[in-house]
Write a protein that holds these residues in place. Structure first.
Motif, PDB file in Angstrom:
ATOM      1  N   HIS A 168       0.845  -1.196   0.000  1.00  0.00           N
ATOM      2  CA  HIS A 168       0.000   0.000   0.000  1.00  0.00           C
ATOM      3  C   HIS A 168       0.879   1.246   0.000  1.00  0.00           C
ATOM      4  O   HIS A 168       1.824   1.352   0.790  1.00  0.00           O
ATOM      5  N   LEU A 169       0.570   2.169  -0.880  1.00  0.00           N
ATOM      6  CA  LEU A 169       1.205   3.487  -0.900  1.00  0.00           C
ATOM      7  C   LEU A 169       0.139   4.515  -0.559  1.00  0.00           C
ATOM      8  O   LEU A 169      -0.848   4.666  -1.292  1.00  0.00           O
ATOM      9  N   GLU A 199      -3.414   3.198  -0.568  1.00  0.00           N
ATOM     10  CA  GLU A 199      -3.945   2.612  -1.800  1.00  0.00           C
ATOM     11  C   GLU A 199      -3.104   1.406  -2.199  1.00  0.00           C
ATOM     12  O   GLU A 199      -1.878   1.464  -2.195  1.00  0.00           O
ATOM     13  N   ALA A 240      -0.998  -1.077  -4.254  1.00  0.00           N
ATOM     14  CA  ALA A 240      -0.119  -0.730  -5.376  1.00  0.00           C
ATOM     15  C   ALA A 240       0.546  -1.956  -5.995  1.00  0.00           C
ATOM     16  O   ALA A 240       1.501  -1.813  -6.759  1.00  0.00           O
ATOM     17  N   LEU A 300       0.619  -1.616  -9.837  1.00  0.00           N
ATOM     18  CA  LEU A 300       0.978  -0.350 -10.459  1.00  0.00           C
ATOM     19  C   LEU A 300       2.315  -0.473 -11.191  1.00  0.00           C
ATOM     20  O   LEU A 300       3.235  -1.150 -10.716  1.00  0.00           O
ATOM     21  N   GLU A 302       4.158   4.741 -12.198  1.00  0.00           N
ATOM     22  CA  GLU A 302       2.941   5.234 -11.546  1.00  0.00           C
ATOM     23  C   GLU A 302       3.084   5.329 -10.028  1.00  0.00           C
ATOM     24  O   GLU A 302       2.120   5.652  -9.340  1.00  0.00           O
ATOM     25  N   ARG A 303       4.257   5.060  -9.497  1.00  0.00           N
ATOM     26  CA  ARG A 303       4.416   4.972  -8.045  1.00  0.00           C
ATOM     27  C   ARG A 303       5.090   6.196  -7.417  1.00  0.00           C
ATOM     28  O   ARG A 303       5.292   6.237  -6.201  1.00  0.00           O
TER      29      ARG A 303
END
Length: 438
Positions: free
Chosen positions: A63-64, A67, A69, A72, A76-77
């Motif tokens: 989770h980042l 959210e 991830a 991803l 996109e991170r």
């Protein structure tokens, strides 16, 4: 600003069945500088690459900022990664290398130039903007790689042993600069290293890994004073902790002592809570940990109330410049760190068992409220401790030490600073709830 990174049982298993990372759960707070520490092959770089999106995740969740991830793309991170190999474009100048992420985003040329100059000045390489990597030293190239990561102002920095190819003096200088730069951006940073001195110098917290399993996550201070197990204790600290085999001797009406074989170490009375817990493990094989600073050579000063006497025989003297390290034999047996139990995570070890047994022992006997008859301290034996060839103990001494091989040295051991582990290497004393005294 940085991002909060949360790992829930993150795992990585390769197609050949190799389990590189095993159910790692960890939260890195916004703006925190966390160091992943461990020996080569322990899974720390793999874990970093999973966070970056360069390795697929076999199990668990990443989770980042709350959210998920897992799927991803790396782009996109909002993450910048700095590698050991610098990874600079050889035909580009320093300015072009630093500004490359902004140029890819097709930002205004004048704005890119202004950002590049600002970052270069911060890193002290503004006079190198027109040179290519082949004209730069290793330290200068690493500053360029850092500048390329900093210029895009990511929310997360991931650093995979970025200084390991540099010499010791340059590493010490650059890690201070690196810490200052990351602090100034407010980004969350995860830094991978196998160098415990580097980890202790940089990290707000340090996460120690072994065989893909997270062992302990804590501040450098607590990691040193209250290690979760013998592996953490031996991996953190210079010189390395002294680990010896021993057993607890706890007569009902006498003084508790730890038996090292040829010698015994008595414990002070009244017993501390930590030492009371040792009654429930008497007779069992234990690992006794002693940091070098818990031992001193007896001199003309009197022993404190918490120091007990032993005798060591000098096996070797190691000159360090600012100090000498004496390798001594006690006539006991030096211990190795036990192997990792398969699938056994120890970063939150259960310690209630020993405490529950202690409470039962109190209720049944009431011994801790009595005043046992105290015999004279158990003194070192008159005969020489058995020579093992390699000393079990390392003790700090003055740089002008004149001690010779074979010489008998009187020692004082501070019994408050004993670290005691069971046969599997899990710490049972000192009490994990107490504040370390350093």
């Amino acid at each position: 600003m940085g991002s909060t990174i949360t790992l829930h049982d993150l795992a990585k298993t390769y197609p050949n069945g190799q389990r590189a990372v095993r159910q790692v759960s960890l939260t890195v707070e916004d703006g925190e500088f966390l160091v992943l520490l461990g020996p080569s092959g322990c899974g720390k770089s793999t874990l970093l690459r999973m966070i970056a999106g360069l390795e697929t995740i076999s199990g668990g969740e990443l989770h980042l900022d709350g959210e998920i991830a897992n799927d991803l793309l790396p782009s996109e991170r909002d993450i910048a990664m700095i590698f050991q190999s610098f990874a600079l474009y050889p035909n580009m100048t320093t300015a072009q290398n630093i500004g490359f992420p902004l140029a890819v985003q097709k930002q205004d040329h004048d704005q890119v130039s202004a950002h590049v100059k600002s970052v270069a000045q911060t890193l002290g390489i503004d006079h190198l903007l027109d040179q290519i990597p082949g004209q730069l030293s290793g330290g200068e190239r690493q500053r360029v790689a850092m500048g390329r990561a900093v210029v895009r102002r990511p929310s997360v920095f991931l650093m995979d042993e970025p200084l390991s190819s540099l010499d010791t003096r340059l590493r010490a200088r650059l890690r201070t600069e690196m810490l200052a730069v990351t602090r100034s951006t407010g980004a969350t940073t995860i830094y991978v290293t196998h160098d415990q001195a580097e980890a202790m110098a940089l990290g707000d917290r340090v996460a120690v890994m072994r065989d893909g399993i997270l062992q302990q996550v804590d501040t450098p201070r607590n990691l040193y004073a209250l290690p979760a197990n013998a592996f953490v204790a031996s991996f953190v600290g210079t010189p390395r902790i002294n680990l010896l085999h021993g057993t607890v001797y706890a007569p009902v009406d006498g003084v508790m002592a730890i038996n090292f074989g040829a010698q015994k170490l008595t414990l002070s009375y009244p017993l501390t809570h930590d030492h009371q817990m040792l009654r429930v493990v008497q007779g069992q094989p234990l690992l006794i940990g002693l940091r070098p600073e818990a031992i001193r050579i007896a001199d003309k000063t009197h022993a404190t109330a918490f120091e007990r006497a032993m005798t060591g025989v000098v096996e070797h003297t190691e000159f360090q410049g600012h100090e000498a390290l004496l390798h001594l034999s006690l006539g006991g047996q030096r211990a190795d760190v036990p192997p990792q139990l398969p699938g056994h995570a120890t970063h939150h070890p259960a310690r209630r068992g020993a405490a529950d047994l202690l409470r039962q022992f109190r209720r049944r006997t009431g011994l801790f409220d009595r005043h046992p008859k105290l015999p004279a301290d158990i003194q070192p034996p008159a005969q020489s401790p058995a020579r093992k060839g390699i000393g079990e103990l390392v003790v700090r001494d003055e740089p002008g030490s004149r001690h010779r091989r074979g010489q008998h040295i009187p020692l004082l051991i501070d019994v408050r600073n004993l670290l005691i582990f069971n046969a599997h290497g899990e710490r049972i004393s000192p009490d994990p709830t107490r504040t370390p005294e350093l």
